[in-house]
Design a protein around this motif. Structure first.
Motif, mmCIF file in Angstrom:
data_model
loop_
_atom_site.group_PDB
_atom_site.id
_atom_site.type_symbol
_atom_site.label_atom_id
_atom_site.label_comp_id
_atom_site.label_asym_id
_atom_site.label_seq_id
_atom_site.Cartn_x
_atom_site.Cartn_y
_atom_site.Cartn_z
ATOM 1 N N VAL A 1 0.846 -1.202 0.000
ATOM 2 C CA VAL A 1 0.000 0.000 0.000
ATOM 3 C C VAL A 1 0.885 1.256 0.000
ATOM 4 C CG1 VAL A 1 -1.706 1.332 1.308
ATOM 5 C CG2 VAL A 1 -1.982 -1.142 1.044
ATOM 6 N N GLY A 2 1.958 1.224 0.753
ATOM 7 C CA GLY A 2 2.881 2.360 0.761
ATOM 8 C C GLY A 2 3.504 2.587 -0.614
ATOM 9 N N GLU A 3 3.929 1.498 -1.257
ATOM 10 C CA GLU A 3 4.506 1.627 -2.599
ATOM 11 C C GLU A 3 3.472 2.142 -3.590
ATOM 12 O OE1 GLU A 3 8.004 -1.784 -2.402
ATOM 13 O OE2 GLU A 3 6.009 -2.375 -3.079
ATOM 14 N N PHE A 4 2.263 1.639 -3.455
ATOM 15 C CA PHE A 4 1.153 2.058 -4.312
ATOM 16 C C PHE A 4 0.888 3.562 -4.191
ATOM 17 C CE2 PHE A 4 -3.498 2.864 -3.609
ATOM 18 C CZ PHE A 4 -3.902 2.912 -4.933
ATOM 19 N N LEU A 5 0.884 4.070 -2.946
ATOM 20 C CA LEU A 5 0.553 5.484 -2.729
ATOM 21 C C LEU A 5 1.643 6.416 -3.262
ATOM 22 C CD1 LEU A 5 -1.098 5.233 0.799
ATOM 23 C CD2 LEU A 5 -2.248 5.792 -1.350
ATOM 24 N N GLY A 6 2.872 5.942 -3.256
ATOM 25 C CA GLY A 6 3.919 6.625 -3.996
ATOM 26 C C GLY A 6 4.531 7.841 -3.320
ATOM 27 N N ARG A 7 5.410 8.464 -4.050
ATOM 28 C CA ARG A 7 6.196 9.571 -3.509
ATOM 29 C C ARG A 7 5.348 10.831 -3.329
ATOM 30 N NH1 ARG A 7 12.136 9.526 -6.287
ATOM 31 N NH2 ARG A 7 12.375 11.220 -4.801
ATOM 32 N N SER A 8 4.380 11.025 -4.178
ATOM 33 C CA SER A 8 3.553 12.228 -4.019
ATOM 34 C C SER A 8 2.798 12.180 -2.688
ATOM 35 C CB SER A 8 2.558 12.354 -5.175
ATOM 36 O OG SER A 8 1.604 11.307 -5.137
ATOM 37 N N LEU B 1 20.715 18.198 -3.393
ATOM 38 C CA LEU B 1 20.013 17.178 -4.184
ATOM 39 C C LEU B 1 20.991 16.533 -5.162
ATOM 40 C CD1 LEU B 1 17.304 15.842 -4.965
ATOM 41 C CD2 LEU B 1 17.031 17.656 -6.671
ATOM 42 N N ASP B 2 21.000 15.192 -5.156
ATOM 43 C CA ASP B 2 21.906 14.454 -6.042
ATOM 44 C C ASP B 2 21.070 13.592 -6.987
ATOM 45 O OD1 ASP B 2 24.981 13.364 -6.207
ATOM 46 O OD2 ASP B 2 23.520 11.756 -6.612
ATOM 47 N N THR B 3 21.294 13.753 -8.270
ATOM 48 C CA THR B 3 20.439 13.085 -9.254
ATOM 49 C C THR B 3 20.531 11.568 -9.147
ATOM 50 O OG1 THR B 3 20.826 14.939 -10.727
ATOM 51 C CG2 THR B 3 19.856 12.968 -11.705
ATOM 52 N N GLU B 4 21.732 11.043 -8.995
ATOM 53 C CA GLU B 4 21.871 9.585 -8.915
ATOM 54 C C GLU B 4 21.150 9.045 -7.671
ATOM 55 O OE1 GLU B 4 25.647 8.107 -7.717
ATOM 56 O OE2 GLU B 4 25.180 6.036 -8.272
ATOM 57 N N VAL B 5 21.359 9.693 -6.534
ATOM 58 C CA VAL B 5 20.731 9.248 -5.288
ATOM 59 C C VAL B 5 19.202 9.353 -5.401
ATOM 60 C CG1 VAL B 5 20.500 9.768 -2.822
ATOM 61 C CG2 VAL B 5 22.754 9.892 -3.921
ATOM 62 N N ASP B 6 18.756 10.442 -5.975
ATOM 63 C CA ASP B 6 17.320 10.678 -6.076
ATOM 64 C C ASP B 6 16.649 9.695 -7.035
ATOM 65 O OD1 ASP B 6 15.139 12.439 -5.208
ATOM 66 O OD2 ASP B 6 14.968 12.889 -7.341
ATOM 67 N N THR B 7 17.351 9.347 -8.092
ATOM 68 C CA THR B 7 16.776 8.418 -9.069
ATOM 69 C C THR B 7 16.679 7.010 -8.484
ATOM 70 O OG1 THR B 7 17.746 9.758 -10.817
ATOM 71 C CG2 THR B 7 17.000 7.552 -11.437
ATOM 72 N N ALA B 8 17.676 6.622 -7.703
ATOM 73 C CA ALA B 8 17.681 5.278 -7.111
ATOM 74 C C ALA B 8 16.618 5.136 -6.014
ATOM 75 C CB ALA B 8 19.055 4.976 -6.529
ATOM 76 N N TYR B 9 16.331 6.242 -5.330
ATOM 77 C CA TYR B 9 15.364 6.263 -4.240
ATOM 78 C C TYR B 9 13.950 6.087 -4.761
ATOM 79 C CZ TYR B 9 12.611 8.325 -0.439
ATOM 80 O OH TYR B 9 11.694 8.549 0.539
ATOM 81 N N PRO B 10 13.042 5.390 -4.070
ATOM 82 C CA PRO B 10 13.224 4.784 -2.747
ATOM 83 C C PRO B 10 13.657 3.318 -2.789
ATOM 84 C CG PRO B 10 10.909 4.759 -3.304
ATOM 85 C CD PRO B 10 11.638 5.336 -4.492
ATOM 86 N N ARG C 1 1.295 -1.978 -8.215
ATOM 87 C CA ARG C 1 2.200 -2.232 -7.092
ATOM 88 C C ARG C 1 1.492 -2.928 -5.937
ATOM 89 N NH1 ARG C 1 6.772 2.158 -6.659
ATOM 90 N NH2 ARG C 1 7.825 0.187 -6.324
ATOM 91 N N LEU C 2 0.171 -2.890 -5.914
ATOM 92 C CA LEU C 2 -0.568 -3.552 -4.837
ATOM 93 C C LEU C 2 -0.412 -5.068 -4.890
ATOM 94 C CD1 LEU C 2 -3.864 -1.453 -4.863
ATOM 95 C CD2 LEU C 2 -2.138 -1.513 -3.036
ATOM 96 N N THR C 3 -0.187 -5.578 -6.059
ATOM 97 C CA THR C 3 -0.205 -7.038 -6.208
ATOM 98 C C THR C 3 1.102 -7.593 -6.759
ATOM 99 O OG1 THR C 3 -1.177 -6.753 -8.408
ATOM 100 C CG2 THR C 3 -2.703 -7.106 -6.588
ATOM 101 N N ALA C 4 2.077 -6.741 -6.974
ATOM 102 C CA ALA C 4 3.318 -7.198 -7.609
ATOM 103 C C ALA C 4 3.986 -8.286 -6.766
ATOM 104 C CB ALA C 4 4.264 -6.016 -7.797
#
Lengths: 454, 454
Positions: A142-149, A367-376, A252-255
């Motif tokens: 559920v957390g993954e589903f709800l996402g970064r926003s 802010l680091d692009t590589e770190v941010d892209t890999a996250y979460p 993502r709810l069922t992956a």
């Protein structure tokens, strides 16, 4: 798509149908690890004022006896209030576990209802473990589903946590798939928790866990009694994602249900601070070790981070409280540089020390692009240090200590649990010996009784 | 703007400082009217399965005695659970009050905690009335602040209701302004409630009221014990409006505090259906009376409505349950055309009757610019009817029955309360005589005791 074939319905059916026998042994062992780690955190919270306020409320509003245990006071009460207080206590010292991909702290909202309900109904250790895994698998998805926003405004542990608590409780109550979906509906429509409290260092985080645990538990009991909920509370047009997310992904709810065990992806916390500070802290430790730096050698530290770290940590510059210090990147890196570790004692004793304040003010986040892209999915730590003599050096860690690929051993977990219990003044070393032995043997327990002596 | 001078802080200070003596007499009399109207609704909910499930949960998780009264069972328990169950019972028959501008049902979330806490602490009737007004003034303004975008996804009675419950409870507990703001912080971060359940005719509305009342009550008790919350939970960058509204207007939180009494703007419900159907129902009644139409004369009915009515009612075409029928514009207009009234009995006995189904299918809704522009400040009713013999006729009402300018008299309110209590089988006529007399004298009660005989 019929209402029986939605992602939420499939997730509910998985949680209702999960059998102990179908969970791989390494996942079960890791669940025991997570359980011990949670007990330590729940005991460590005993002395916190905010937790005591919630326990006082529970004492005044709930029954004076019952079948479920408040760990920190060893008081027995109803499952609703035991779950509420144990959850409130779980998260306050910021040492409980975290799942990186969902930015969700499962233990604090899964184990409190699971233990309370297992005690109340006399469930076996196996049933308890299966219920905990159901809670982790649901809450993380559920957390993954709800996402970064969602996470930008909402505390995912509070919101997804309400569903996780319902799943764990519902599994113990042996809800069928349809009842479990109703439990999700009632849980989702009570899901709440806003980050606004961080600005004031307010006590809300403890309330968020307490609320998620008790509201989720209530949702499952209500479903058992025939109370219905929205069948598409997660993905429907007026559901949780519609109201609280702009990047929700129902897939993502069922992956990987039944093949990917998200429970075992959960990280243990090593430092006693917000998880967003850990990658930088480990990278700084590595850098100082490799270059044999002393704190006084440092002129400036740049922590290269993902946007979520800036969102959550950025507002705290000069911390006013220990709790706020755990959200101050400057304070955490200063403690690590000075003491080699940012543990509970280091925070309590040194967070405002003059040497720490001087180092703290040398820290900036970038802010680091590589770190941010890999996250979460991955929490990469990168720091850059400029020394007093004008050198610049970098370090990186790909997995902070406590992550699945760099996990804590059982002796390390036992040591951490003992330290946490001692910090809270909540159990003697001998009591912890017994508790640890019972925890490693939980899969053989015929019945989940009290976890600490009366 | 300092944190002491935010709109939320000013609203909290108003609620904390509200004195009985400063409330105009007509507002107090209207509050007594609203109180009696609420008691009727809470008694009418007694026989509802969803309410009984919540009462069963409260019985199993809460104390078996206490100082607060569950009206429908006359059981005594702690204020937390009395507020929870009374709130769950308040809204189920859809006869409780509504404030048009905020699209918020105040009674269901204000009186349950106010009565429970007043009973628990032995407050006077004056203190009780002042607390209720504080709850109404706060909840209505929070609902107006959150705006129409909020209401598209969120059930404002659930979300704003959590703040309203905290305000009423906090006023009884004599919180100071700073404590009240902390109570708001804890309430706002627990505010929840999604419309998704309407699609399935699920039981969530009862849970929403129960949750708002108990979570808001808890927030005020916690604040009394020193538990802190976000100071800008309403208007902050990661607060309620940031997460759940796109048209929030902070000025509405404080508009007319102390001079505009929003409590007295609250409408009583005349028909037993969703309020969004009432203007059209009254307009149709007027049209049929003026043109001496019989149901069989009607070929088609167009209800000219605001967008919110289409959002909330549009999904229900053929209702599957009585509850869903109350959200079916077609069913409501058919009952009104056939029986002259859409009351509880009309719904229970006739909502699927063949004659009702035929009329129902002749009803369509159409967005009307004038109606939509006036909403939510004014709920204009406009209908257009085409007759079997080819005539077309219109009617409009500017204020549906029960609105402040077209309110119910005390005899009408007493009659409604008696009918509601009888519907729930929750009080005898003689008991209602006593209850009504006590209600009209509440301002002189030295101490709020039980509201019904044991």
């Amino acid at each position: 798509m019929s209402s029986q074939d939605t992602p939420g319905a499939r997730l509910a059916a998985f949680a209702a149908g999960l059998r102990f026998e179908s969970i791989p042994a390494p996942v079960l062992r890791r669940t025991e690890d997570l359980f011990l780690d949670w007990v330590g955190s729940a005991l460590a919270g005993k002395s916190a004022r905010a937790v005591q306020a919630i326990e006082a409320y529970a004492s005044s509003m709930g029954p004076a006896d019952g079948s479920a245990e408040v760990l920190m006071t060893r008081r027995m009460t109803s499952p609703h209030f035991a779950a509420m207080v144990n959850a409130a206590a779980s998260h306050v010292v910021e040492q409980d576990d975290v799942h990186n991909g969902s930015v969700f702290h499962p233990a604090a909202v899964v184990f409190p209802p699971a233990l309370a309900v297992a005690q109340a109904i006399g469930a076996s250790g196996r049933e308890f473990l299966a219920a905990a895994v159901a809670g982790y698998e649901v809450g993380i998805r559920v957390g993954e589903f709800l996402g970064r926003s969602h996470y930008r405004i909402f505390h995912t542990t509070a919101t997804a946590g309400t569903l996780a608590a319902a799943a764990a409780t519902g599994r113990l109550l042996r809800l069928d798939a349809a009842q479990m979906l109703h439990a999700f509906g009632s849980a989702g429509t009570q899901a709440a928790g806003l980050w606004e409290f961080l600005r004031d260092a307010a006590d809300s985080k403890q309330l968020h866990c307490a609320h998620a645990a008790s509201a989720g538990l209530a949702s499952a009991y209500l479903a058992q009694a025939g109370f219905t909920g929205a069948r598409q509370i997660l993905e429907g047009a007026q559901g949780l994602a519609a109201g609280m997310s702009s990047d929700a992904d129902p897939a993502r709810l069922t992956a990987g249900l039944g093949s990917r065990w998200a429970t075992a992806e959960t990280s243990f916390k090593y430092h006693a601070s917000c998880r967003h500070t850990h990658p930088s802290a480990d990278a700084l430790l590595l850098l100082m070790r490799e270059h044999r730096l002393k704190p006084d050698d440092i002129a400036a530290i740049t922590a290269q981070v993902h946007q979520g770290a800036i969102d959550v940590l950025g507002r705290v510059v000069v911390p006013g409280t220990v709790h706020q210090a755990k959200f101050s990147m400057g304070t955490v890196l200063a403690l690590v540089a000075e003491h080699g570790y940012a543990g509970l004692d280091e925070f309590d004793r040194h967070f405002l020390a003059p040497r720490i304040a001087v180092l703290r003010d040398k820290v900036t986040m970038q802010l680091d692009t590589e770190v941010d892209t890999a996250y979460p999915q991955r929490w990469i730590g990168k720091v850059s240090v400029r020394t007093q003599d004008g050198r610049t050096m970098q370090a990186r860690v790909d997995e902070p200590k406590g992550d699945p690929g760099n996990t804590l051993s059982r002796p390390e977990l036992e040591d951490k649990a003992r330290r946490l219990a001692a910090y809270g003044g909540a159990a003697t070393p001998a009591e912890m010996d017994g508790l640890i032995a019972r925890t490693w043997g939980v899969a053989d327990a015929p019945r989940m009784g009290r976890w600490l002596p009366a």
